[in-house]
Write a protein that holds these residues in place. Structure first.
Motif, PDB file in Angstrom:
ATOM      1  N   ARG A  63       1.164  -1.400   0.025  1.00 49.94           N
ATOM      2  CA  ARG A  63       0.159  -0.228  -0.282  1.00 49.94           C
ATOM      3  C   ARG A  63       0.926   1.638   0.074  1.00 49.94           C
ATOM      4  NH1 ARG A  63      -5.457  -1.232   3.593  1.00 49.94           N
ATOM      5  NH2 ARG A  63      -5.889  -2.793   2.797  1.00 49.94           N
ATOM      6  N   THR A  64       2.359   1.039   0.331  1.00 56.71           N
ATOM      7  CA  THR A  64       2.568   1.927   0.943  1.00 56.71           C
ATOM      8  C   THR A  64       3.664   2.427  -0.332  1.00 56.71           C
ATOM      9  OG1 THR A  64       3.954   1.271   2.347  1.00 56.71           O
ATOM     10  CG2 THR A  64       1.994   2.771   3.157  1.00 56.71           C
TER      11      THR A  64
ATOM     12  N   GLU B 142       9.010 -10.612  -4.915  1.00 57.65           N
ATOM     13  CA  GLU B 142       8.172 -12.075  -4.834  1.00 57.65           C
ATOM     14  C   GLU B 142       7.051 -12.170  -4.629  1.00 57.65           C
ATOM     15  OE1 GLU B 142       8.897 -14.532  -6.683  1.00 57.65           O
ATOM     16  OE2 GLU B 142      10.822 -13.259  -8.416  1.00 57.65           O
ATOM     17  N   SER B 143       6.890 -12.051  -2.905  1.00 58.49           N
ATOM     18  CA  SER B 143       5.517 -12.102  -1.823  1.00 58.49           C
ATOM     19  C   SER B 143       4.220 -11.500  -2.497  1.00 58.49           C
ATOM     20  CB  SER B 143       5.694 -12.350  -0.771  1.00 58.49           C
ATOM     21  OG  SER B 143       5.748 -10.185  -0.438  1.00 58.49           O
ATOM     22  N   LEU B 144       3.949 -10.588  -3.884  1.00 57.71           N
ATOM     23  CA  LEU B 144       2.840  -9.962  -4.325  1.00 57.71           C
ATOM     24  C   LEU B 144       2.525 -11.573  -5.210  1.00 57.71           C
ATOM     25  CD1 LEU B 144       3.633  -6.950  -5.534  1.00 57.71           C
ATOM     26  CD2 LEU B 144       2.648  -7.270  -3.879  1.00 57.71           C
ATOM     27  N   CYS B 145       2.756 -11.859  -5.999  1.00 59.54           N
ATOM     28  CA  CYS B 145       2.771 -13.691  -6.434  1.00 59.54           C
ATOM     29  C   CYS B 145       1.535 -14.385  -5.611  1.00 59.54           C
ATOM     30  CB  CYS B 145       4.064 -14.146  -6.714  1.00 59.54           C
ATOM     31  SG  CYS B 145       3.044 -15.607  -7.729  1.00 59.54           S
ATOM     32  N   ASP B 146       0.518 -14.137  -5.418  1.00 60.46           N
ATOM     33  CA  ASP B 146      -0.214 -14.668  -4.558  1.00 60.46           C
ATOM     34  C   ASP B 146      -0.452 -16.881  -5.359  1.00 60.46           C
ATOM     35  OD1 ASP B 146      -2.242 -15.528  -7.012  1.00 60.46           O
ATOM     36  OD2 ASP B 146      -3.654 -14.087  -6.599  1.00 60.46           O
ATOM     37  N   GLY B 147       0.221 -17.051  -5.975  1.00 59.24           N
ATOM     38  CA  GLY B 147       0.634 -18.093  -6.162  1.00 59.24           C
ATOM     39  C   GLY B 147      -0.827 -19.601  -7.179  1.00 59.24           C
ATOM     40  N   CYS B 148      -2.107 -18.531  -7.506  1.00 57.49           N
ATOM     41  CA  CYS B 148      -2.650 -18.857  -8.526  1.00 57.49           C
ATOM     42  C   CYS B 148      -2.579 -19.418  -9.920  1.00 57.49           C
ATOM     43  CB  CYS B 148      -4.324 -17.627  -8.918  1.00 57.49           C
ATOM     44  SG  CYS B 148      -3.439 -16.706  -9.982  1.00 57.49           S
ATOM     45  N   GLY B 149      -1.660 -19.367 -10.415  1.00 65.10           N
ATOM     46  CA  GLY B 149      -1.527 -19.617 -11.768  1.00 65.10           C
ATOM     47  C   GLY B 149      -1.630 -19.589 -13.008  1.00 65.10           C
ATOM     48  N   ARG B 150      -2.541 -18.090 -12.655  1.00 60.65           N
ATOM     49  CA  ARG B 150      -3.199 -17.736 -14.017  1.00 60.65           C
ATOM     50  C   ARG B 150      -2.022 -17.077 -14.978  1.00 60.65           C
ATOM     51  NH1 ARG B 150      -8.809 -15.059 -12.653  1.00 60.65           N
ATOM     52  NH2 ARG B 150     -10.339 -16.662 -11.147  1.00 60.65           N
ATOM     53  N   CYS B 151      -1.183 -16.307 -15.098  1.00 60.06           N
ATOM     54  CA  CYS B 151      -0.670 -15.779 -14.992  1.00 60.06           C
ATOM     55  C   CYS B 151       0.490 -16.875 -16.455  1.00 60.06           C
ATOM     56  CB  CYS B 151       0.780 -14.799 -14.816  1.00 60.06           C
ATOM     57  SG  CYS B 151       1.795 -15.542 -13.635  1.00 60.06           S
TER      58      CYS B 151
ATOM     59  N   TRP C 251      -2.682  -8.805 -20.788  1.00 54.43           N
ATOM     60  CA  TRP C 251      -2.933 -10.032 -19.775  1.00 54.43           C
ATOM     61  C   TRP C 251      -2.958 -10.500 -18.244  1.00 54.43           C
ATOM     62  CZ3 TRP C 251       0.244 -12.731 -18.520  1.00 54.43           C
ATOM     63  CH2 TRP C 251       1.962 -12.748 -18.705  1.00 54.43           C
ATOM     64  N   LEU C 252      -2.388  -9.303 -17.134  1.00 59.84           N
ATOM     65  CA  LEU C 252      -2.649 -10.347 -16.531  1.00 59.84           C
ATOM     66  C   LEU C 252      -3.885  -9.911 -15.854  1.00 59.84           C
ATOM     67  CD1 LEU C 252       0.226  -7.616 -14.752  1.00 59.84           C
ATOM     68  CD2 LEU C 252       0.811 -10.147 -15.098  1.00 59.84           C
TER      69      LEU C 252
ATOM     70  N   ALA D 179      -2.146  -9.374  -7.688  1.00 56.81           N
ATOM     71  CA  ALA D 179      -1.249  -8.359  -7.186  1.00 56.81           C
ATOM     72  C   ALA D 179      -0.334  -6.994  -7.874  1.00 56.81           C
ATOM     73  CB  ALA D 179      -1.123  -8.967  -5.971  1.00 56.81           C
ATOM     74  N   TYR D 180       0.089  -7.923  -8.480  1.00 55.99           N
ATOM     75  CA  TYR D 180       0.903  -6.641  -9.506  1.00 55.99           C
ATOM     76  C   TYR D 180       0.795  -5.820  -9.995  1.00 55.99           C
ATOM     77  CZ  TYR D 180       4.722 -10.423  -8.618  1.00 55.99           C
ATOM     78  OH  TYR D 180       5.562 -11.005  -7.667  1.00 55.99           O
ATOM     79  N   ARG D 181      -0.531  -6.403 -10.857  1.00 61.69           N
ATOM     80  CA  ARG D 181      -1.372  -5.568 -10.912  1.00 61.69           C
ATOM     81  C   ARG D 181      -2.406  -4.224 -10.217  1.00 61.69           C
ATOM     82  NH1 ARG D 181      -6.380  -7.299 -15.477  1.00 61.69           N
ATOM     83  NH2 ARG D 181      -7.380  -5.371 -15.655  1.00 61.69           N
ATOM     84  N   LEU D 182      -2.683  -5.009  -9.603  1.00 66.14           N
ATOM     85  CA  LEU D 182      -4.053  -4.409  -8.200  1.00 66.14           C
ATOM     86  C   LEU D 182      -3.202  -3.243  -7.846  1.00 66.14           C
ATOM     87  CD1 LEU D 182      -5.964  -7.434  -6.419  1.00 66.14           C
ATOM     88  CD2 LEU D 182      -6.356  -5.284  -8.392  1.00 66.14           C
ATOM     89  N   VAL D 183      -1.492  -3.475  -6.933  1.00 69.17           N
ATOM     90  CA  VAL D 183      -0.738  -2.279  -6.985  1.00 69.17           C
ATOM     91  C   VAL D 183      -0.447  -1.377  -7.917  1.00 69.17           C
ATOM     92  CG1 VAL D 183       1.471  -1.896  -5.921  1.00 69.17           C
ATOM     93  CG2 VAL D 183       0.333  -4.464  -5.384  1.00 69.17           C
ATOM     94  N   ARG D 184      -0.280  -1.662  -9.399  1.00 71.29           N
ATOM     95  CA  ARG D 184       0.048  -0.783 -10.047  1.00 71.29           C
ATOM     96  C   ARG D 184      -1.011   0.246  -9.898  1.00 71.29           C
ATOM     97  NH1 ARG D 184      -0.683  -3.588 -15.832  1.00 71.29           N
ATOM     98  NH2 ARG D 184      -3.703  -2.677 -15.235  1.00 71.29           N
ATOM     99  N   ASP D 185      -2.396  -0.181  -9.727  1.00 74.07           N
ATOM    100  CA  ASP D 185      -3.402   0.466 -10.045  1.00 74.07           C
ATOM    101  C   ASP D 185      -4.337   0.982  -8.999  1.00 74.07           C
ATOM    102  OD1 ASP D 185      -3.330  -0.563 -12.644  1.00 74.07           O
ATOM    103  OD2 ASP D 185      -5.115  -1.749 -12.974  1.00 74.07           O
ATOM    104  N   GLY D 186      -3.401   0.763  -8.089  1.00 76.58           N
ATOM    105  CA  GLY D 186      -3.917   1.888  -6.691  1.00 76.58           C
ATOM    106  C   GLY D 186      -4.324   1.440  -5.945  1.00 76.58           C
TER     107      GLY D 186
END
Length: 166
Positions: A20-21, A33-42, A98-99, A104-111
């Protein structure tokens, strides 16, 4: 496994809310690395329409995707073993269309806040699977199990959707 629950964003969050910061660029390697939730979609095979540029997800996993653990079987050497494997960097996250919307990378990118099932929020790696977000139980197989001409038959919408849209 049951149907995916609708996500709640911004539920109880651990005190170290670095996502968040900090900007993507300011994160340490461990934080990144901890941002990856391990969903495997990407790690699903994607097809791009040559005429429109539209990207379509399939339910076929990369050759290195573990369909149960939803992680790369050889993360450290993935780009040597799979030359077209995309390495996520802050720059790549800002340009890759396509993310998944849950990424989480996309969510953080978009605030945007992380979902409550994200391991950084829930404190449990299994929460991404329990919420029905991961590819666990959804793969038709890995890429070596299919001929290229079979890929279009495996196009699915769910990797690009939020759980409440599926």
């Amino acid at each position: 496994m049951g149907s995916p629950r609708a996500p709640r964003r911004g539920a109880a969050v651990p005190s170290n809310e670095f996502w968040r910061t900090k900007s993507l660029e300011a994160m340490t390697s461990e934080e990144w690395e901890s941002l990856c939730d391990g969903c495997g979609r990407c790690c699903l095979i994607k097809l791009e329409d040559e005429d429109t540029g539209e990207v379509h997800h399939t339910d076929i996993g990369c050759t290195l995707l573990d369909g149960i653990g939803c992680r790369c079987r050889d993360y450290a050497h993935r780009q040597k073993r799979v030359p077209d494997c995309v390495r996520l960097t802050p720059e790549a996250v800002r340009t890759i269309p396509w993310l998944p919307p849950t990424c989480a990378y996309r969510l953080v990118r978009d605030g945007e806040p992380l979902f409550d099932w994200h391991p950084l929020v829930s404190g449990r790696a299994s929460s991404v699977h329990e919420a029905g977000i991961s590819v666990r139980g959804r793969l038709s197989g890995n890429e070596e199990e299919f001929l290229d001409e079979e890929y279009p038959e495996r196009i699915v919408d769910w990797p690009g959707l939020l759980p409440d849209e599926e």
